[in-house]
Design an enzyme around this catalytic site. Sequence first.
Site, PDB file in Angstrom:
ATOM      1  N   ASN A   1     -17.476  67.796  68.364  1.00 38.22           N
ATOM      2  CA  ASN A   1     -16.529  68.692  67.696  1.00 38.22           C
ATOM      3  C   ASN A   1     -17.135  70.003  67.224  1.00 38.22           C
ATOM      4  OD1 ASN A   1     -17.427  68.206  64.813  1.00 38.22           O
ATOM      5  ND2 ASN A   1     -16.953  66.122  65.445  1.00 38.22           N
TER       6      ASN A   1
ATOM      7  N   CYS B   1     -22.696  66.154  69.487  1.00 35.72           N
ATOM      8  CA  CYS B   1     -21.531  66.257  68.614  1.00 35.72           C
ATOM      9  C   CYS B   1     -20.340  66.758  69.414  1.00 35.72           C
ATOM     10  CB  CYS B   1     -21.814  67.209  67.456  1.00 35.72           C
ATOM     11  SG  CYS B   1     -20.411  67.314  66.347  1.00 35.72           S
TER      12      CYS B   1
ATOM     13  N   GLY C   1     -17.441  69.651  62.304  1.00 31.20           N
ATOM     14  CA  GLY C   1     -18.037  70.862  62.874  1.00 31.20           C
ATOM     15  C   GLY C   1     -19.313  71.305  62.177  1.00 31.20           C
ATOM     16  N   PHE C   2     -20.183  70.313  61.859  1.00 27.30           N
ATOM     17  CA  PHE C   2     -21.498  70.632  61.283  1.00 27.30           C
ATOM     18  C   PHE C   2     -21.396  71.451  60.004  1.00 27.30           C
ATOM     19  CE2 PHE C   2     -24.574  70.263  65.173  1.00 27.30           C
ATOM     20  CZ  PHE C   2     -24.289  68.904  65.214  1.00 27.30           C
TER      21      PHE C   2
ATOM     22  N   PHE D   1     -22.758  61.013  56.806  1.00 26.06           N
ATOM     23  CA  PHE D   1     -22.287  60.522  55.510  1.00 26.06           C
ATOM     24  C   PHE D   1     -22.950  61.301  54.379  1.00 26.06           C
ATOM     25  CE2 PHE D   1     -22.123  58.003  51.720  1.00 26.06           C
ATOM     26  CZ  PHE D   1     -20.818  57.558  51.718  1.00 26.06           C
TER      27      PHE D   1
END
Length: 358
Positions: free
Chosen positions: A184, A182, A120-121, A70
């Site tokens: 993605n 993660c 994607g970070f 977030f």
Amino acid sequence: MTLYSRVRPLAFMLPAETAHDLGKRTLRATQSTWPTRRALAAAYRYDHPALEVDLFDTTFPNPVGIAAGFDKNAEVTHALEALGFGFVEIGTVTPYPQEGNDRPRLFRLREDEGMVNRMGFNGQGMERVKERLEADGTPGFPLGVNVGKMNSSTAEESIEDYRRVFDRLSPFADYVVVNVSCPNTPDEFDEASPEHLRAIFETLEAENDADVPMLVKIGPDEPEDAILDLVDIVQEFGLDGIVATNTSTSREGLESPNQEEWGGLSGDPIEDRSTAVIRSIAEHTDGELPIVGVGGVDSPGSAYAKIRAGASLVQLYTGFVYQGPSTAKRINRGLVALLERDGFSSVEEAVGADLEHR
Ligand SMILES: Cc1cc2nc3c(=O)[nH]c(=O)nc-3n(C[C@H](O)[C@H](O)[C@H](O)COP(=O)(O)O)c2cc1C
């Protein structure tokens, strides 16, 4: 009718990421002056002694935090504190700035009260985050820092990525989370394999002279025995806890058309699976390993279920999008009522109440 219930239909007309950016800009503007920050706190904070949790050598004013993703770049930590959350986990922070995947990459699943993301970070990188934490000051509640690797890194390079972000940002952190879950980001190698985890933990342990509490964040999709193997490694290295869970690749039981989008599923649809993972970790470790429970928390009942299953703290992201600024206050007020109903004097007393060994 709350203000947010009127604003939400308008916000939901915008693409999800645009609405998110707009919301964050509003929060950043609100936190920038004392009077607006104080007004926010007056409207939204809810304090009660039963909500306090002593963990990781600090005191959480309440157990309801904002999950990683977030506030990736630590832009609105003070506003989140004023909104009544008990802590925030910034990040995932990578060593260098990174664009992430192409837009659109965040989708609402309205019928399911969920979201799918493949961000994607994306992030501004550790130096910018460090500068911001120095300029804005750390918030008055506990700050978690979620650390990650560059998408292009090999297994070996990724160890150095974690080490560098840890080194740069752990001085600001009440706890650090190693994110190996993660769904993605490109998976050129198995980030959660025992060998890789051992290499990461060995490196970070050597770096951790200040004994900053260190946790690992896991996904909900692995079978139970694989999750428990990972938990064994976490205990072998004497880590301080587990964040369970990240988003899911499952699409079971969904109705929304956006379920077709690839990425990690969050919100209501993963609530039960995430709670089941928490329960199985808590049972496996006899409640000895602190768990931060995340996945589908959006109400007092959903937070309480995770606490009773063994979570000492909970976090949310998707619930905030659907429920708006009063989310933390509503959950915390409701938690106090649930504790009183069941005869617990504090959140800490209710942790793991549903476990068989108790
Ligand atoms: C848009 C979006 C971005 C996220 N980014 C990250 C991230 O950078 N690092 C991380 O560990 N988790 C990330 N998450 C996962 C959340 O921290 C959380 O584990 C997950 O969304 C389940 O919680 P929820 O159901 O309350 O959303 C992200 C989730 C969303 C929806």
